[in-house]
Design a protein around this motif. Structure first.
Motif, PDB file in Angstrom:
ATOM      1  N   ASP A   1      34.957  19.757   9.281  1.00 10.58           N
ATOM      2  CA  ASP A   1      34.244  18.627   8.946  1.00 10.58           C
ATOM      3  C   ASP A   1      34.512  18.472   7.260  1.00 10.58           C
ATOM      4  O   ASP A   1      33.856  19.081   6.353  1.00 10.58           O
ATOM      5  N   PHE A   2      35.152  17.134   7.068  1.00  9.18           N
ATOM      6  CA  PHE A   2      35.089  17.050   5.498  1.00  9.18           C
ATOM      7  C   PHE A   2      34.024  16.320   5.010  1.00  9.18           C
ATOM      8  O   PHE A   2      33.708  15.190   5.524  1.00  9.18           O
ATOM      9  N   LYS A   3      33.371  16.670   4.002  1.00 14.40           N
ATOM     10  CA  LYS A   3      32.138  16.330   3.523  1.00 14.40           C
ATOM     11  C   LYS A   3      32.278  15.971   1.859  1.00 14.40           C
ATOM     12  O   LYS A   3      31.429  16.054   1.119  1.00 14.40           O
ATOM     13  N   GLY A   4      33.345  15.523   1.599  1.00 14.01           N
ATOM     14  CA  GLY A   4      33.550  15.376   0.154  1.00 14.01           C
ATOM     15  C   GLY A   4      34.030  16.594  -0.599  1.00 14.01           C
ATOM     16  O   GLY A   4      34.911  17.313  -0.488  1.00 14.01           O
ATOM     17  N   PRO A   5      33.122  17.024  -1.643  1.00 12.11           N
ATOM     18  CA  PRO A   5      33.156  18.287  -2.330  1.00 12.11           C
ATOM     19  C   PRO A   5      33.171  19.476  -1.638  1.00 12.11           C
ATOM     20  O   PRO A   5      33.765  20.469  -1.868  1.00 12.11           O
ATOM     21  N   ASN A   6      32.578  19.354  -0.431  1.00 10.54           N
ATOM     22  CA  ASN A   6      32.459  20.578   0.380  1.00 10.54           C
ATOM     23  C   ASN A   6      32.955  20.155   1.904  1.00 10.54           C
ATOM     24  O   ASN A   6      32.919  18.945   2.260  1.00 10.54           O
ATOM     25  N   SER A   7      33.259  21.298   2.513  1.00  9.65           N
ATOM     26  CA  SER A   7      33.581  21.183   4.005  1.00  9.65           C
ATOM     27  C   SER A   7      32.845  22.035   4.911  1.00  9.65           C
ATOM     28  O   SER A   7      32.131  22.996   4.404  1.00  9.65           O
TER      29      SER A   7
ATOM     30  N   SER B   1      34.494  24.929  -0.362  1.00 13.74           N
ATOM     31  CA  SER B   1      35.188  23.871  -1.220  1.00 13.74           C
ATOM     32  C   SER B   1      36.270  23.151  -0.479  1.00 13.74           C
ATOM     33  O   SER B   1      36.953  23.600   0.385  1.00 13.74           O
ATOM     34  N   SER B   2      36.180  21.833  -0.500  1.00 13.85           N
ATOM     35  CA  SER B   2      36.998  21.104   0.283  1.00 13.85           C
ATOM     36  C   SER B   2      38.496  21.365  -0.292  1.00 13.85           C
ATOM     37  O   SER B   2      39.465  21.402   0.428  1.00 13.85           O
ATOM     38  N   ASN B   3      38.474  21.699  -1.584  1.00 10.91           N
ATOM     39  CA  ASN B   3      40.001  22.036  -1.872  1.00 10.91           C
ATOM     40  C   ASN B   3      40.604  23.278  -1.414  1.00 10.91           C
ATOM     41  O   ASN B   3      41.772  23.309  -1.174  1.00 10.91           O
TER      42      ASN B   3
ATOM     43  N   LYS C   1      41.233  22.738   2.643  1.00 11.56           N
ATOM     44  CA  LYS C   1      42.522  22.272   3.281  1.00 11.56           C
ATOM     45  C   LYS C   1      43.788  23.027   3.363  1.00 11.56           C
ATOM     46  O   LYS C   1      44.733  22.639   3.888  1.00 11.56           O
TER      47      LYS C   1
END
Length: 359
Positions: free
Chosen positions: A307-313, A332-334, A337
Motif C-alpha cells: 500500500d503506497f501512502k506517499g512518504p511511507n508504505s 519508506s516508499s522510496n 519500491k
C-alpha cells in the motif's frame, strides 16, 4: 483545589427494561484532568455523560462528588456544565447574550455579567464576535460559544458529549488543539466522549474504553497503546497484528513462540504462563522491521500487497501456506519500491514490544 480524585462513579449500571446499557461502571477523575470515554456507537458513552450531568438517573450505583452522593441532585444544583454536539445555542440571542445567559438567570449584576462575558470570550478567541448571531458563525465558532457558555458559570467539571462530531476533518483538528489548550488554561476537569481513537490519544490525560457495557481498560494513552490488557483493546486502540501461538520454551522473561509464521522470541511480564500454553500474540505494525538477509529470530515471509501512502508504505506479508497475513508499516516508499509482490523478505518482531494474551 489540589489534584485529587473528586468525582467518582461507583458500581454504576443502567438498564431500560431488559436492555442493558451499562454494567457496573467504576472510575474516578481528578480535579484538573482531561478524561475521555472512548467507545463505538451505541456503547453507552452518552449515557454516562447524561447521568453525571443529572439528565438521567442510574439504575444502580452511586455518583459521588466531593464525597457526597449526588444521584438525586437536580441538574441546576450540580457544579457541572454540558456541551452537546449540536451546541444548543439560542438562535434569537447574539453571542454576548448566549454566553451570559447562565449568569443572567441567577440575577447576577449586569456590570459583572459584562465583565465576565468579555473575559470568557477573550479566552475562547471570540471577543470581536459578541454582537454576532449564532447563524452568522461557522461551526467551529459556534462550538467556541457553547464552550464559553459552559465556562462562564465556573463549573468544576465540563461534560463534552461528542462536541466535535459535526465538524469537518480540518476544523475538527483545529478544535482538538483548541480544547486541549483551553482545558489547561482554565484548569477545569473535562469529561469528553468520542468514538475516534486518534482524537482520544491526542486530547486525553487518561482514557476509559467502553466495550460490551463495561470498561475494557482505563489508563493513559501510552498505557493503553503499549500495554493493552486484552486482544480487543489491542485491535480497537490503534492497529495491531494478532495471531495464535504456542509457547515452546520459557527462560526468565523470554519466551519462544511457535506460530503459522514461524518461531520467534519475545519478552513477557506475564507470570501465569507455562510451556505448552496456547496464547494470542499482538504486535503493532510499526514494531516490525524488515531485513534483506536472514538473522537470528527473523522470519521469512512473502509480500502479498504493498500500500503506497506517499512518504511511507504498508507491506502486507503472508507465510508460504498463505493462511495468515500481517501488516508492516512506516517503510519508506522510496525503499518499498525495490520490493515486488510475491518476493520473499525477512522480518523481525521487536522483542520488547509484543503483547501476550492468554486464551
Amino acid at each position: 483545589m489540589n489534584n485529587q480524585n473528586f468525582l467518582k462513579l461507583k458500581n454504576i449500571s443502567k438498564s431500560y427494561g431488559n436492555d442493558m446499557i451499562l454494567d457496573n461502571i467504576n472510575f474516578e477523575i481528578k480535579s484538573n484532568e482531561f478524561f475521555t470515554i472512548l467507545g463505538s456507537s451505541g456503547s453507552g458513552k452518552s449515557t454516562i455523560i447524561r447521568m453525571i450531568g443529572g439528565f438521567i438517573n442510574p439504575s444502580s450505583g452511586d455518583i459521588i462528588f466531593e464525597n457526597t452522593i449526588i444521584n438525586n441532585q437536580p441538574i441546576f444544583e450540580r457544579p457541572f456544565n454540558t456541551v452537546f454536539q449540536d451546541y444548543a445555542l439560542f438562535p434569537n440571542m447574539n453571542v454576548f447574550n448566549n454566553v451570559g445567559f447562565g449568569l443572567k438567570i441567577r440575577n447576577i449584576n449586569k456590570d459583572i455579567i459584562k465583565q465576565k462575558v468579555i473575559e470568557v470570550l477573550s479566552i475562547v478567541g471570540l471577543e470581536s464576535f459578541a454582537n454576532r448571531m449564532p447563524q452568522e458563525l461557522s461551526g467551529g465558532q459556534q462550538q467556541r460559544v457553547a464552550l464559553a457558555r459552559a465556562i462562564i458559570c465556573e463549573p468544576k467539571v465540563i461534560l463534552l458529549d461528542e462536541p466535535l462530531g459535526a465538524l469537518d476533518a480540518e476544523l475538527r483538528k483545529q478544535m482538538q488543539l483548541f480544547l486541549k489548550e483551553i482545558q489547561k488554561k482554565i484548569n477545569i476537569a473535562f469529561i469528553f466522549i468520542t468514538h475516534d481513537q486518534e482524537e482520544a490519544i491526542f486530547l486525553s490525560d487518561r482514557i476509559a474504553v467502553l466495550n460490551e457495557h463495561k470498561f475494557e481498560q482505563i489508563g493513559t494513552p501510552k498505557e493503553l497503546y503499549y500495554n493493552p490488557n486484552t486482544p480487543y483493546l489491542a485491535k480497537f486502540f490503534g492497529e495491531c497484528n494478532l495471531f495464535e501461538c504456542n509457547i515452546i520454551n520459557i527462560k526468565n522473561d523470554i519466551i519462544l513462540l511457535d506460530s503459522h509464521l514461524g518461531k520467534f522470541e519475545t519478552k513477557t511480564k506475564s507470570k501465569n504462563i507455562k510451556v505448552g500454553d496456547d496464547i494470542i500474540y499482538g504486535i503493532r505494525p510499526e514494531e516490525i522491521t524488515i531485513t534483506d538477509i536472514k538473522k537470528d529470530n527473523s522470519i521469512e515471509l512473502i509480500i502479498k500487497e504493498i500500500d503506497f501512502k506517499g512518504p511511507n508504505s504498508i507491506l502486507h506479508l503472508t507465510n508460504k501456506s498463505r493462511n495468515l497475513t500481517i501488516k508492516l508499516q512506516n517503510i519508506s516508499s522510496n525503499i518499498s519500491k525495490t520490493y515486488t509482490i510475491d518476493s520473499a523478505v525477512h522480518i523481525n518482531f521487536n522483542i520488547e514490544s509484543g503483547n501476550v494474551f492468554l486464551k
